[in-house]
Design an enzyme around this catalytic site. Sequence first.
Site, PDB file in Angstrom:
ATOM      1  N   GLU A  35      -0.175   2.364  -1.214  1.00 25.88           N
ATOM      2  CA  GLU A  35       1.080   2.924  -0.735  1.00 25.88           C
ATOM      3  C   GLU A  35       1.164   2.898   0.790  1.00 25.88           C
ATOM      4  OE1 GLU A  35      -1.135   4.245  -2.934  1.00 25.88           O
ATOM      5  OE2 GLU A  35      -0.216   5.904  -4.026  1.00 25.88           O
TER       6      GLU A  35
ATOM      7  N   CYS B  46      -1.013   9.949   0.323  1.00 24.58           N
ATOM      8  CA  CYS B  46       0.090   9.012   0.119  1.00 24.58           C
ATOM      9  C   CYS B  46       1.401   9.744  -0.150  1.00 24.58           C
ATOM     10  CB  CYS B  46      -0.246   8.061  -1.015  1.00 24.58           C
ATOM     11  SG  CYS B  46      -1.620   6.961  -0.611  1.00 24.58           S
TER      12      CYS B  46
ATOM     13  N   HIS C  21      -4.786   2.875   1.346  1.00 27.18           N
ATOM     14  CA  HIS C  21      -4.323   2.901  -0.047  1.00 27.18           C
ATOM     15  C   HIS C  21      -3.129   1.965  -0.163  1.00 27.18           C
ATOM     16  CE1 HIS C  21      -6.086   7.115  -1.155  1.00 27.18           C
ATOM     17  NE2 HIS C  21      -6.962   6.359  -0.514  1.00 27.18           N
TER      18      HIS C  21
ATOM     19  N   CYS D 288      -1.875  10.025  -4.384  1.00 36.16           N
ATOM     20  CA  CYS D 288      -2.748  11.120  -3.945  1.00 36.16           C
ATOM     21  C   CYS D 288      -1.993  11.952  -2.913  1.00 36.16           C
ATOM     22  CB  CYS D 288      -4.037  10.562  -3.342  1.00 36.16           C
ATOM     23  SG  CYS D 288      -3.802   9.741  -1.750  1.00 36.16           S
TER      24      CYS D 288
END
Length: 169
Positions: free
Chosen positions: A69, A100, A67, A97
């Site tokens: 992040e 993260c 992701h 999410c």
Amino acid sequence: MALPPPAAVAEYSDASDQHWMAKALRIAARAAVRDDEVPVGCVIVHGDRLIAAGANRNISAKDPTAHAEVVALRRAGRKLDNHRLIGTTLYVTLEPCAMCAMAMIHARVGRVVYGAHDPKTGADGSVFDLLQSPRHNHRLAVRAGVGADQAAALLRQYFGAKRAAARAR
């Protein structure tokens, strides 16, 4: 037992938050166009200096943890030569999410600023409330909604194009 306040981070104005979020939005747009990735972009700032950036890389890297992040957190750790990112602010175009959010907590990020809410997997109150949970030994300052309209538009455009392409087949 009361926990101490989040780690001190530099003061940011609305103009500063808008500036850094604009960079994250450009990264997100580029990821969608150049790499056909879900348009999420992230930048990490220490003081007034950009130390890392990332975009979603799940599809191209064939990595479910890639992701935006996580990509940026890994780069920031290398840049600071530390797994702790104390005093940093992470800007991301979509509400983090659970994965993260927990990575940010473990990294001791000081502040998170995000754009659009994520009603399906968001971990700042949309589905879960991890970023500010009193159960953790570290809590982050959070600002939501910066650049939300632009971030949501990028996501709608991306997924709309995907649905249209699927119907055309």
